[in-house]
Design a protein around this motif. Structure first.
Motif, PDB file in Angstrom:
ATOM      1  N   VAL A   1       0.847  -1.203   0.000  1.00 18.99           N
ATOM      2  CA  VAL A   1       0.000   0.000   0.000  1.00 18.99           C
ATOM      3  C   VAL A   1       0.880   1.250   0.000  1.00 18.99           C
ATOM      4  O   VAL A   1       0.614   2.218  -0.722  1.00 18.99           O
ATOM      5  CB  VAL A   1      -0.981  -0.001   1.196  1.00 18.99           C
ATOM      6  CG1 VAL A   1      -1.629   1.357   1.380  1.00 18.99           C
ATOM      7  CG2 VAL A   1      -2.044  -1.067   1.005  1.00 18.99           C
ATOM      8  N   GLY A   2       1.948   1.229   0.782  1.00 23.37           N
ATOM      9  CA  GLY A   2       2.865   2.374   0.812  1.00 23.37           C
ATOM     10  C   GLY A   2       3.524   2.616  -0.528  1.00 23.37           C
ATOM     11  O   GLY A   2       3.640   3.758  -0.976  1.00 23.37           O
ATOM     12  N   LEU A   3       3.961   1.553  -1.193  1.00 21.01           N
ATOM     13  CA  LEU A   3       4.588   1.703  -2.509  1.00 21.01           C
ATOM     14  C   LEU A   3       3.613   2.247  -3.542  1.00 21.01           C
ATOM     15  O   LEU A   3       3.965   3.118  -4.343  1.00 21.01           O
ATOM     16  CB  LEU A   3       5.165   0.358  -2.972  1.00 21.01           C
ATOM     17  CG  LEU A   3       6.433  -0.090  -2.252  1.00 21.01           C
ATOM     18  CD1 LEU A   3       6.799  -1.507  -2.655  1.00 21.01           C
ATOM     19  CD2 LEU A   3       7.584   0.864  -2.540  1.00 21.01           C
ATOM     20  N   PHE A   4       2.377   1.740  -3.527  1.00 17.89           N
ATOM     21  CA  PHE A   4       1.395   2.239  -4.478  1.00 17.89           C
ATOM     22  C   PHE A   4       0.992   3.685  -4.155  1.00 17.89           C
ATOM     23  O   PHE A   4       0.727   4.469  -5.063  1.00 17.89           O
ATOM     24  CB  PHE A   4       0.171   1.325  -4.540  1.00 17.89           C
ATOM     25  CG  PHE A   4       0.345   0.195  -5.505  1.00 17.89           C
ATOM     26  CD1 PHE A   4       0.023   0.345  -6.843  1.00 17.89           C
ATOM     27  CD2 PHE A   4       0.863  -1.017  -5.086  1.00 17.89           C
ATOM     28  CE1 PHE A   4       0.205  -0.693  -7.739  1.00 17.89           C
ATOM     29  CE2 PHE A   4       1.053  -2.055  -5.961  1.00 17.89           C
ATOM     30  CZ  PHE A   4       0.726  -1.904  -7.297  1.00 17.89           C
ATOM     31  N   THR A   5       0.949   4.025  -2.887  1.00 15.47           N
ATOM     32  CA  THR A   5       0.672   5.412  -2.508  1.00 15.47           C
ATOM     33  C   THR A   5       1.773   6.318  -3.035  1.00 15.47           C
ATOM     34  O   THR A   5       1.510   7.383  -3.595  1.00 15.47           O
ATOM     35  CB  THR A   5       0.562   5.546  -0.973  1.00 15.47           C
ATOM     36  OG1 THR A   5      -0.451   4.660  -0.499  1.00 15.47           O
ATOM     37  CG2 THR A   5       0.228   6.959  -0.561  1.00 15.47           C
ATOM     38  N   MET A   6       3.007   5.884  -2.853  1.00 18.03           N
ATOM     39  CA  MET A   6       4.155   6.657  -3.329  1.00 18.03           C
ATOM     40  C   MET A   6       4.104   6.838  -4.845  1.00 18.03           C
ATOM     41  O   MET A   6       4.264   7.949  -5.348  1.00 18.03           O
ATOM     42  CB  MET A   6       5.439   5.941  -2.922  1.00 18.03           C
ATOM     43  CG  MET A   6       6.708   6.637  -3.334  1.00 18.03           C
ATOM     44  SD  MET A   6       8.190   5.709  -2.902  1.00 18.03           S
ATOM     45  CE  MET A   6       8.046   4.283  -3.960  1.00 18.03           C
ATOM     46  N   PHE A   7       3.866   5.755  -5.573  1.00 12.22           N
ATOM     47  CA  PHE A   7       3.850   5.826  -7.032  1.00 12.22           C
ATOM     48  C   PHE A   7       2.715   6.705  -7.545  1.00 12.22           C
ATOM     49  O   PHE A   7       2.929   7.578  -8.385  1.00 12.22           O
ATOM     50  CB  PHE A   7       3.735   4.431  -7.651  1.00 12.22           C
ATOM     51  CG  PHE A   7       3.507   4.474  -9.137  1.00 12.22           C
ATOM     52  CD1 PHE A   7       4.540   4.803  -9.990  1.00 12.22           C
ATOM     53  CD2 PHE A   7       2.254   4.235  -9.665  1.00 12.22           C
ATOM     54  CE1 PHE A   7       4.323   4.881 -11.365  1.00 12.22           C
ATOM     55  CE2 PHE A   7       2.021   4.305 -11.029  1.00 12.22           C
ATOM     56  CZ  PHE A   7       3.070   4.629 -11.883  1.00 12.22           C
ATOM     57  N   THR A   8       1.492   6.476  -7.056  1.00 13.74           N
ATOM     58  CA  THR A   8       0.353   7.238  -7.582  1.00 13.74           C
ATOM     59  C   THR A   8       0.445   8.715  -7.210  1.00 13.74           C
ATOM     60  O   THR A   8       0.077   9.574  -8.006  1.00 13.74           O
ATOM     61  CB  THR A   8      -0.995   6.660  -7.107  1.00 13.74           C
ATOM     62  OG1 THR A   8      -1.030   6.628  -5.682  1.00 13.74           O
ATOM     63  CG2 THR A   8      -1.214   5.273  -7.674  1.00 13.74           C
TER      64      THR A   8
ATOM     65  N   GLY B   1      -5.741  13.587 -13.618  1.00 10.57           N
ATOM     66  CA  GLY B   1      -7.023  13.394 -12.932  1.00 10.57           C
ATOM     67  C   GLY B   1      -7.223  11.953 -12.492  1.00 10.57           C
ATOM     68  O   GLY B   1      -7.693  11.682 -11.385  1.00 10.57           O
ATOM     69  N   ARG B   2      -6.848  11.014 -13.359  1.00 10.08           N
ATOM     70  CA  ARG B   2      -6.962   9.593 -12.998  1.00 10.08           C
ATOM     71  C   ARG B   2      -5.975   9.248 -11.880  1.00 10.08           C
ATOM     72  O   ARG B   2      -6.297   8.510 -10.969  1.00 10.08           O
ATOM     73  CB  ARG B   2      -6.698   8.702 -14.226  1.00 10.08           C
ATOM     74  CG  ARG B   2      -7.718   8.871 -15.337  1.00 10.08           C
ATOM     75  CD  ARG B   2      -9.151   8.661 -14.906  1.00 10.08           C
ATOM     76  NE  ARG B   2      -9.343   7.338 -14.365  1.00 10.08           N
ATOM     77  CZ  ARG B   2     -10.324   6.993 -13.541  1.00 10.08           C
ATOM     78  NH1 ARG B   2     -11.207   7.879 -13.163  1.00 10.08           N
ATOM     79  NH2 ARG B   2     -10.428   5.770 -13.092  1.00 10.08           N
ATOM     80  N   TYR B   3      -4.758   9.806 -11.973  1.00  7.24           N
ATOM     81  CA  TYR B   3      -3.780   9.551 -10.909  1.00  7.24           C
ATOM     82  C   TYR B   3      -4.198  10.213  -9.602  1.00  7.24           C
ATOM     83  O   TYR B   3      -3.921   9.690  -8.525  1.00  7.24           O
ATOM     84  CB  TYR B   3      -2.376   9.995 -11.327  1.00  7.24           C
ATOM     85  CG  TYR B   3      -1.724   8.993 -12.239  1.00  7.24           C
ATOM     86  CD1 TYR B   3      -1.319   7.753 -11.760  1.00  7.24           C
ATOM     87  CD2 TYR B   3      -1.532   9.255 -13.583  1.00  7.24           C
ATOM     88  CE1 TYR B   3      -0.745   6.810 -12.592  1.00  7.24           C
ATOM     89  CE2 TYR B   3      -0.957   8.325 -14.424  1.00  7.24           C
ATOM     90  CZ  TYR B   3      -0.565   7.103 -13.917  1.00  7.24           C
ATOM     91  OH  TYR B   3      -0.001   6.170 -14.751  1.00  7.24           O
ATOM     92  N   HIS B   4      -4.877  11.353  -9.689  1.00  7.35           N
ATOM     93  CA  HIS B   4      -5.393  11.992  -8.479  1.00  7.35           C
ATOM     94  C   HIS B   4      -6.409  11.081  -7.800  1.00  7.35           C
ATOM     95  O   HIS B   4      -6.405  10.914  -6.577  1.00  7.35           O
ATOM     96  CB  HIS B   4      -6.027  13.336  -8.839  1.00  7.35           C
ATOM     97  CG  HIS B   4      -6.373  14.173  -7.655  1.00  7.35           C
ATOM     98  ND1 HIS B   4      -6.886  15.439  -7.784  1.00  7.35           N
ATOM     99  CD2 HIS B   4      -6.294  13.955  -6.326  1.00  7.35           C
ATOM    100  CE1 HIS B   4      -7.104  15.942  -6.580  1.00  7.35           C
ATOM    101  NE2 HIS B   4      -6.756  15.051  -5.681  1.00  7.35           N
ATOM    102  N   HIS B   5      -7.262  10.485  -8.597  1.00  7.26           N
ATOM    103  CA  HIS B   5      -8.258   9.548  -8.068  1.00  7.26           C
ATOM    104  C   HIS B   5      -7.572   8.343  -7.418  1.00  7.26           C
ATOM    105  O   HIS B   5      -7.924   7.928  -6.311  1.00  7.26           O
ATOM    106  CB  HIS B   5      -9.184   9.115  -9.207  1.00  7.26           C
ATOM    107  CG  HIS B   5     -10.411   8.412  -8.752  1.00  7.26           C
ATOM    108  ND1 HIS B   5     -11.346   7.955  -9.627  1.00  7.26           N
ATOM    109  CD2 HIS B   5     -10.862   8.061  -7.530  1.00  7.26           C
ATOM    110  CE1 HIS B   5     -12.316   7.349  -8.955  1.00  7.26           C
ATOM    111  NE2 HIS B   5     -12.037   7.406  -7.685  1.00  7.26           N
ATOM    112  N   MET B   6      -6.578   7.775  -8.104  1.00  2.00           N
ATOM    113  CA  MET B   6      -5.839   6.637  -7.535  1.00  2.00           C
ATOM    114  C   MET B   6      -5.092   7.057  -6.269  1.00  2.00           C
ATOM    115  O   MET B   6      -5.026   6.293  -5.301  1.00  2.00           O
ATOM    116  CB  MET B   6      -4.852   6.081  -8.558  1.00  2.00           C
ATOM    117  CG  MET B   6      -5.496   5.328  -9.697  1.00  2.00           C
ATOM    118  SD  MET B   6      -4.248   4.629 -10.790  1.00  2.00           S
ATOM    119  CE  MET B   6      -4.368   5.741 -12.179  1.00  2.00           C
TER     120      MET B   6
END
Length: 153
Positions: free
Chosen positions: A61-68, A88-93
């Motif tokens: 979850v931390g890695l995906f938070t960092m990437f997005t 906008g899509r990355y903001h949503h993610m």
């Protein structure tokens, strides 16, 4: 040597001024991308520590938070599409993973044993609820508050 009068026309001068402003804006956008994107790399030590202590869900979850989050800030700054998605899509993610990250942080205070069914159920239900609520209406505050509040309770 004489220049044609068309070089001094108002539209040409206006276009030159706009091009100069666009160049300054692009420098500003690049500086914004450099300032906001790489700051997300500060999450790497926390992800490494989570992985090292057997908290694999938290590390992912931390890695995906960092990437997005990095993708969102860089794509917004440069008006760029990364992997076919705009900012906008990355903001949503980023919303999904940031809410999940904060909820996981509060759930860890429950101190469920690491290799346990209860912990897996908590994490699975949490991520499912966050995704469903954010897909329902990502910009309504209530759909951000519900998962955060339930993880505290």
């Amino acid at each position: 040597f004489t220049l044609p009068w068309s070089h001094f026309s108002f539209p040409r001068i206006l276009r030159a001024a706009m091009a100069s402003a666009a160049m300054a804006l692009s420098r500003e956008r690049i500086l914004m991308a450099v300032a906001t994107g790489p700051t997300n790399l500060s999450m790497i030590p926390a992800c490494w520590a989570s992985f090292k202590y057997g908290m694999y869900f938290e590390a992912v979850v931390g890695l995906f938070t960092m990437f997005t989050s990095a993708a969102y800030h860089v794509c917004e700054s440069l008006n760029y599409k990364l992997l076919g998605f705009n900012f906008g899509r990355y903001h949503h993610m980023d919303n999904v993973f940031a809410i999940t990250c904060l909820s996981v942080l509060t759930l860890n205070f429950a101190q469920a044993p690491r290799p346990s069914t209860w912990r897996e159920v908590q994490n699975s239900v949490l991520i499912c609820c966050v995704v469903v609520l954010q897909l329902m209406s990502p910009w309504e505050l209530i759909f951000t508050v519900i998962p955060l509040a339930t993880s505290i309770i």
